[in-house]
Each structure stands twice: as C-alpha cells, then as structure tokens.
Design a protein around this motif. Structure first.
Motif, short mmCIF file in Angstrom:
data_model
loop_
_atom_site.label_atom_id
_atom_site.label_comp_id
_atom_site.label_asym_id
_atom_site.label_seq_id
_atom_site.Cartn_x
_atom_site.Cartn_y
_atom_site.Cartn_z
N ILE A 146 0.88 -1.18 -0.02
CA ILE A 146 0.03 0.11 0.10
C ILE A 146 0.92 1.37 0.04
N VAL A 147 0.53 2.36 -0.81
CA VAL A 147 1.45 3.45 -0.97
C VAL A 147 0.33 4.48 -0.95
N LEU A 148 0.57 5.39 -0.10
CA LEU A 148 -0.39 6.68 -0.02
C LEU A 148 0.64 7.69 -0.43
N HIS A 149 -0.15 8.75 -1.16
CA HIS A 149 0.66 9.90 -1.66
C HIS A 149 0.04 11.24 -1.46
N SER A 150 0.54 12.34 -1.07
CA SER A 150 0.01 13.60 -0.96
C SER A 150 1.18 14.75 -1.12
N VAL A 151 0.82 15.81 -1.70
CA VAL A 151 1.44 17.04 -1.83
C VAL A 151 1.03 18.09 -0.88
N ILE A 152 1.66 18.77 0.05
CA ILE A 152 1.38 19.62 1.15
C ILE A 152 2.15 21.03 0.82
N GLN A 153 1.34 21.89 0.89
CA GLN A 153 1.96 23.17 0.70
C GLN A 153 2.03 23.77 2.21
N ARG A 154 3.02 24.33 2.52
CA ARG A 154 3.23 25.04 3.86
C ARG A 154 3.70 26.77 3.47
N LYS A 155 2.75 27.58 3.78
CA LYS A 155 2.94 29.07 3.54
C LYS A 155 3.05 29.90 4.65
N GLN A 156 4.21 30.38 4.84
CA GLN A 156 4.46 31.40 6.10
C GLN A 156 4.38 32.96 5.41
N ILE A 157 3.93 33.61 6.22
CA ILE A 157 3.47 34.97 5.50
C ILE A 157 3.97 35.85 6.99
N GLN A 158 5.14 36.65 6.78
CA GLN A 158 5.69 37.38 7.63
C GLN A 158 5.61 39.19 7.54
N THR A 159 5.04 39.87 8.38
CA THR A 159 5.23 41.07 8.45
C THR A 159 5.79 41.66 9.45
N GLU A 160 5.92 43.00 9.67
CA GLU A 160 6.78 43.65 10.84
C GLU A 160 6.35 43.25 12.15
N HIS A 161 4.67 43.18 12.02
CA HIS A 161 4.29 42.93 13.38
C HIS A 161 3.51 41.65 13.60
N SER A 195 3.30 37.09 12.11
CA SER A 195 3.47 35.70 11.29
C SER A 195 2.59 34.82 11.34
N THR A 196 1.92 34.40 10.19
CA THR A 196 1.35 33.14 10.06
C THR A 196 1.51 32.21 9.16
N ILE A 197 1.05 30.99 9.45
CA ILE A 197 1.56 29.96 8.84
C ILE A 197 0.20 28.97 8.71
N GLU A 198 0.21 28.55 7.03
CA GLU A 198 -0.79 27.95 6.59
C GLU A 198 -0.47 26.64 5.86
N TYR A 199 -1.29 25.59 5.80
CA TYR A 199 -1.14 24.27 5.26
C TYR A 199 -2.12 24.26 4.46
N SER A 200 -2.02 23.67 3.24
CA SER A 200 -2.88 23.53 2.25
C SER A 200 -2.37 22.23 1.74
N ILE A 201 -3.47 21.49 1.14
CA ILE A 201 -3.30 19.97 0.29
C ILE A 201 -3.25 20.35 -1.24
N LEU A 202 -2.27 19.93 -1.76
CA LEU A 202 -2.34 20.24 -3.19
C LEU A 202 -2.64 19.08 -4.10
N GLU A 203 -2.27 17.87 -3.46
CA GLU A 203 -2.56 16.55 -3.97
C GLU A 203 -2.75 15.75 -3.09
N ASN A 204 -3.64 14.47 -3.34
CA ASN A 204 -4.06 13.62 -2.20
C ASN A 204 -4.39 12.31 -2.69
N ASP A 205 -3.98 11.03 -2.48
CA ASP A 205 -4.37 9.92 -3.01
C ASP A 205 -4.52 8.93 -1.68
N GLY A 206 -5.40 8.56 -1.39
CA GLY A 206 -5.86 7.60 -0.33
C GLY A 206 -5.69 7.91 1.00
N LEU A 207 -5.61 9.06 1.41
CA LEU A 207 -5.84 9.63 2.84
C LEU A 207 -7.33 10.31 3.05
#
Length: 312
Positions: A193-208, A210-222
């Motif tokens: 059994i092989v499960l495959h996903s591509v996850i994006q981690r995006k960090q947005i930094q300003t002077e005041h 910092s936020t981090i967002e995760y999103s799933i770009l591809e997903n097979d089986g989860l």
C-alpha cells in the motif's frame, strides 16, 4: 488606596443592559441560535520500525512510522486515516485522545501532546467538525494494534517527507509582507500500500505578525485533511527534536548510542556527526551495566534515558 472593584452595599443581583439577572439570562438563553460544530480528536501516533536486514553484521535500518486505520464506514470508506473519534459529552479533548490511543494500541502511559485545532468548516463532508489533534510517541517494544469499531484494518506506515520546492516572494500593498512557501511530498507505505500527498506550507511574515497556513495540493488515499495534520505533526516532531530530548520517548528502556543516533537521523532526515551528537545528548542519557548480546559485532554498552532531564 482606591479599590479596583467598588464594594457593593446592596444585595440586589447584578443586571445586564436588558435588565436580566444572570439566572434569568441563562434561563432564556437559546443555544440553538448559533450553529454548533461537532468536536473530534485525531491522533498522530509515531513509532520507530526496522527494515529487515539479511546481513547480521549490519544494524537494521530505522524507519519513522505512523499508525493509520482503514475506514470501515462512510465517509471515505476504504481510505486510510489517523485514529480518532468524536469527543463524548463527559470528556475533555485530552481524555478523548487518551481513550482513542488506548483503543488503538492498548497503551495509556506514553508521551502525548496537543498539536493544533483544525477548524475549517468544510474539512468533513458530514458537517462542521473541529478536530483537536494530538501527537503521541511510542517506543517500538510497546507497539500493538487493534482496529477500532469504525475501522477495517490498522497498520504502521513508513514515512517519507521530502521537500520538493521552496520560494520566497515580497508583497508591497498596504503592508509589506514576505511570503515563504514550501511544497512537500508525503509518501506513506505499508506492505504493498502506498499513499501519496503533496502539502504546501506557506508562512507570511510582516513587521508585526507571522502566520502559517497548510494546504493539500494533491491527495491519494488519505481521508479528510489528515495529510495536513500529519505534515503539521512532522514539523512539530522535527522542530522539538532539535532542542529537546523528545526522541527518547521513541526508544526502548535500554538502547545503544548508535541506535539513538539512527532515530534522530530518520526524524531529521539528515546524517549527524557522531562526536557532535554525543555531546548533544550527553545530559539526557546515562550508562547501564548491560551490553548488547547475540549481534554480529563487538558488544556495545546500553544506555537509558534520564527522564528528569527531558524538558519538552
């Protein structure tokens, strides 16, 4: 001295702007005026497994693995998911997580910590379900599986978490921001059994901020958004291993320093220099009077963790 809260000289109960006392307010309160999410817990349970080694003179290769269950009910029937379930009315989320952990592994005395609350309204096709996710670490000598009521199967899946791409960009709008985006390939494998996903981690930094967002770009089986939860848990595990003794929770009661270094390397995804590693963990372990036996090389001294020094 001026009192922060003035003394009340009357025994009359406090009333709000509508003239209601607290008792009157609670009696008339309509909970159904607001939509209520269901609350669940999902467990990222890690352990260390070993790849079979035919050459008895070589140490077995260590692998970081995670427990997944195959769903036996809708939604995502037949897909693989993290162990978890809904929080019962009499439980806290931590109590629910411990119950789920025990139901799946038979264990209740293991390291566990809260990860994050995933609350996107569309993360579950049934209804709005908020998940309070937890991470647990189990040493390989304790692992045991028993699929729960809503599962057909349970397996330990070997983890590969590989960086595919990273880029930095600048935004010059009302507020200048720096965006740092990373894409990871998550591959989980057990038997054939092989499960495959591509996850994006995006960090947005300003002077005041910092936020981090995760999103799933591809997903097979989860199922659900569990690829995102696993990525979040892996980042937490890697980050804390760098500056705490967290990895020792994955070790049996006695181990060699080489075995411990192997575990650090599979978690961090890189090789470590032996002298630097041993200086790093010197205060976290202590010698025993025991040595390895029945191995194809010179016996090695066994160590145990100094749990009182393991600040997590």
């Amino acid at each position: 001295m001026i009192e922060k809260y003035p003394l009340r000289h009357s025994q009359e109960p406090l009333r709000d702007k509508q003239g209601l006392t607290e008792t009157e307010y609670l009696t008339s309160y309509q909970a159904d005026d607001f939509k209520h999410p269901s609350v669940a817990t999902d467990m990222a349970i890690f352990t260390i497994t070993e790849k079979p080694e035919t050459n008895y003179r070589k140490l077995p290769e260590k692998q970081l693995s995670i427990l997944l269950i195959q769903r036996g009910v809708h939604p995502y029937l037949g897909c693989w998911a993290l162990p978890g379930g809904f929080v019962r009315p009499e439980e806290t989320t931590e109590q629910a997580a411990k119950r789920e952990l025990y139901e799946e592994t038979g264990l209740n005395q293991v390291y566990m910590e809260q990860l994050y609350t995933f609350s996107e309204p569309d993360r579950d096709p049934r209804t709005w379900v908020m998940s309070c996710a937890y991470m647990a670490l189990i040493d390989s000598s304790q692992r045991k599986l028993q699929a729960g009521d809503d599962a057909d199967n349970a397996k330990w899946f070997r983890i590969s978490f590989r960086l595919l791409e990273e880029r930095k960009s600048y935004q010059h709008d009302a507020i200048t921001a720096i965006s740092f985006t990373q894409s990871y390939e998550l591959t989980l494998s057990a038997d054939d059994i092989v499960l495959h996903s591509v996850i994006q981690r995006k960090q947005i930094q300003t002077e005041h901020s910092s936020t981090i967002e995760y999103s799933i770009l591809e997903n097979d089986g989860l199922a659900f958004d569990h690829a995102k939860i696993i990525a979040y848990a892996l980042e937490r595990l890697r980050g804390k291993v760098e500056y705490t003794g967290l990895a020792l929770h994955l070790m049996p009661s006695r181990f060699t320093l080489t075995q411990l270094q192997q575990v650090y390397e599979v978690i961090l995804g890189k090789q470590l220099l032996k002298p630097a590693f041993r200086r790093k963990i010197a205060d976290l372990v202590e010698e025993t009077d025991c040595y390895t036996e029945n191995e194809g090389h010179r016996p090695s001294r066994l160590y145990r963790r100094k749990w009182e020094n393991m600040i997590n």
